[in-house]
Scaffold this motif. Structure first.
Motif, PDB file in Angstrom:
ATOM      1  N   TYR A 105       0.575  -1.305  -0.273  1.00  0.00           N
ATOM      2  CA  TYR A 105      -0.046   0.020   0.326  1.00  0.00           C
ATOM      3  C   TYR A 105       0.787   1.608  -0.124  1.00  0.00           C
ATOM      4  O   TYR A 105       1.945   1.102   0.759  1.00  0.00           O
ATOM      5  CB  TYR A 105      -0.835  -0.265   1.495  1.00  0.00           C
ATOM      6  CG  TYR A 105      -1.800  -0.691   0.973  1.00  0.00           C
ATOM      7  CD1 TYR A 105      -3.360  -0.310   0.532  1.00  0.00           C
ATOM      8  CD2 TYR A 105      -1.837  -2.291   1.933  1.00  0.00           C
ATOM      9  CE1 TYR A 105      -4.360  -1.579   0.716  1.00  0.00           C
ATOM     10  CE2 TYR A 105      -2.714  -2.993   1.795  1.00  0.00           C
ATOM     11  CZ  TYR A 105      -4.148  -2.936   1.122  1.00  0.00           C
ATOM     12  OH  TYR A 105      -5.198  -3.633   1.401  1.00  0.00           O
ATOM     13  N   ASP A 113      -4.295  -6.146   4.645  1.00  0.00           N
ATOM     14  CA  ASP A 113      -5.900  -5.407   4.052  1.00  0.00           C
ATOM     15  C   ASP A 113      -5.435  -3.785   3.934  1.00  0.00           C
ATOM     16  O   ASP A 113      -4.936  -3.303   4.754  1.00  0.00           O
ATOM     17  CB  ASP A 113      -6.775  -5.866   4.181  1.00  0.00           C
ATOM     18  CG  ASP A 113      -6.797  -5.770   5.418  1.00  0.00           C
ATOM     19  OD1 ASP A 113      -6.483  -4.923   6.075  1.00  0.00           O
ATOM     20  OD2 ASP A 113      -7.775  -7.229   6.629  1.00  0.00           O
ATOM     21  N   ALA A 114      -6.922  -3.420   3.557  1.00  0.00           N
ATOM     22  CA  ALA A 114      -6.798  -1.898   3.207  1.00  0.00           C
ATOM     23  C   ALA A 114      -6.983  -1.407   4.828  1.00  0.00           C
ATOM     24  O   ALA A 114      -6.750  -0.606   5.301  1.00  0.00           O
ATOM     25  CB  ALA A 114      -7.683  -1.409   2.651  1.00  0.00           C
ATOM     26  N   ASP A 115      -7.909  -2.405   5.730  1.00  0.00           N
ATOM     27  CA  ASP A 115      -7.789  -2.052   7.015  1.00  0.00           C
ATOM     28  C   ASP A 115      -6.239  -2.221   7.846  1.00  0.00           C
ATOM     29  O   ASP A 115      -6.266  -0.699   8.599  1.00  0.00           O
ATOM     30  CB  ASP A 115      -8.869  -2.862   7.701  1.00  0.00           C
ATOM     31  CG  ASP A 115      -9.924  -2.642   7.118  1.00  0.00           C
ATOM     32  OD1 ASP A 115     -10.423  -1.404   6.491  1.00  0.00           O
ATOM     33  OD2 ASP A 115     -11.355  -3.913   7.461  1.00  0.00           O
ATOM     34  N   ALA A 116      -4.962  -3.117   7.591  1.00  0.00           N
ATOM     35  CA  ALA A 116      -4.192  -2.863   8.586  1.00  0.00           C
ATOM     36  C   ALA A 116      -3.532  -1.835   7.644  1.00  0.00           C
ATOM     37  O   ALA A 116      -2.359  -1.584   8.444  1.00  0.00           O
ATOM     38  CB  ALA A 116      -3.894  -3.863   8.191  1.00  0.00           C
ATOM     39  N   LYS A 176      -4.306   0.857   6.919  1.00  0.00           N
ATOM     40  CA  LYS A 176      -5.190   2.573   7.408  1.00  0.00           C
ATOM     41  C   LYS A 176      -4.222   2.547   9.367  1.00  0.00           C
ATOM     42  O   LYS A 176      -4.820   3.382   9.362  1.00  0.00           O
ATOM     43  CB  LYS A 176      -6.793   2.426   7.635  1.00  0.00           C
ATOM     44  CG  LYS A 176      -7.683   3.449   8.124  1.00  0.00           C
ATOM     45  CD  LYS A 176      -9.047   3.519   7.917  1.00  0.00           C
ATOM     46  CE  LYS A 176      -9.399   4.630   9.007  1.00  0.00           C
ATOM     47  NZ  LYS A 176      -8.396   5.481   9.266  1.00  0.00           N
ATOM     48  N   ALA A 177      -4.527   1.460   9.748  1.00  0.00           N
ATOM     49  CA  ALA A 177      -3.852   1.140  10.887  1.00  0.00           C
ATOM     50  C   ALA A 177      -2.670   1.365  11.324  1.00  0.00           C
ATOM     51  O   ALA A 177      -2.256   2.277  12.337  1.00  0.00           O
ATOM     52  CB  ALA A 177      -4.226  -0.442  11.853  1.00  0.00           C
ATOM     53  N   ASP A 232      -3.414   5.034  10.744  1.00  0.00           N
ATOM     54  CA  ASP A 232      -3.393   6.371  11.567  1.00  0.00           C
ATOM     55  C   ASP A 232      -2.597   5.747  13.047  1.00  0.00           C
ATOM     56  O   ASP A 232      -2.759   6.908  14.222  1.00  0.00           O
ATOM     57  CB  ASP A 232      -4.925   5.460  12.390  1.00  0.00           C
ATOM     58  CG  ASP A 232      -6.165   5.932  11.752  1.00  0.00           C
ATOM     59  OD1 ASP A 232      -5.297   6.245  10.816  1.00  0.00           O
ATOM     60  OD2 ASP A 232      -6.757   5.136  11.300  1.00  0.00           O
TER      61      ASP A 232
END
Length: 97
Positions: free
Chosen positions: A3, A61-64, A66-67, A70
């Motif tokens: 990413y 994945d995209a959630d990881a 984003k974490a 953040d």
């Protein structure tokens, strides 16, 4: 999957960036040691001063992803005006390929 985290600083926030930089670098060092961080560095304005950041990371994945974004001390300090998280296909000069 890789990413790209494309982060743009808020205008006139160079002092916040510089004040937060030691914590940001420590965070990136931890990501590097864990194998998450692949590439990182600042975008520069026409005067050569940092005005944003580019990170290429490996995440499930995209959630990881984003974490990771953040968790960056720059993000926590409110430095970024925008953060764009995009899947990235590292084709050329990928040392893992």
């Amino acid at each position: 999957m890789f990413y790209a985290l494309i982060c743009n600083d808020k205008p006139d926030h160079l002092e916040l960036r510089m004040d937060t930089r030691p914590d940001h670098v420590a965070y990136l060092d931890g990501l590097k040691q864990s194998g998450v961080l692949k590439i990182a560095g600042p975008f520069l304005d026409p005067d050569g001063k940092p005005c944003g950041s580019l990170l290429i990371i490996k995440a499930d994945d995209a959630d990881a992803a984003k974490a990771v974004a953040d968790g960056d001390p720059y993000a926590k300090a409110g430095l970024f005006e925008t953060v764009d998280i995009r899947p990235y296909n590292w084709v050329f000069n990928n040392p893992e390929a």
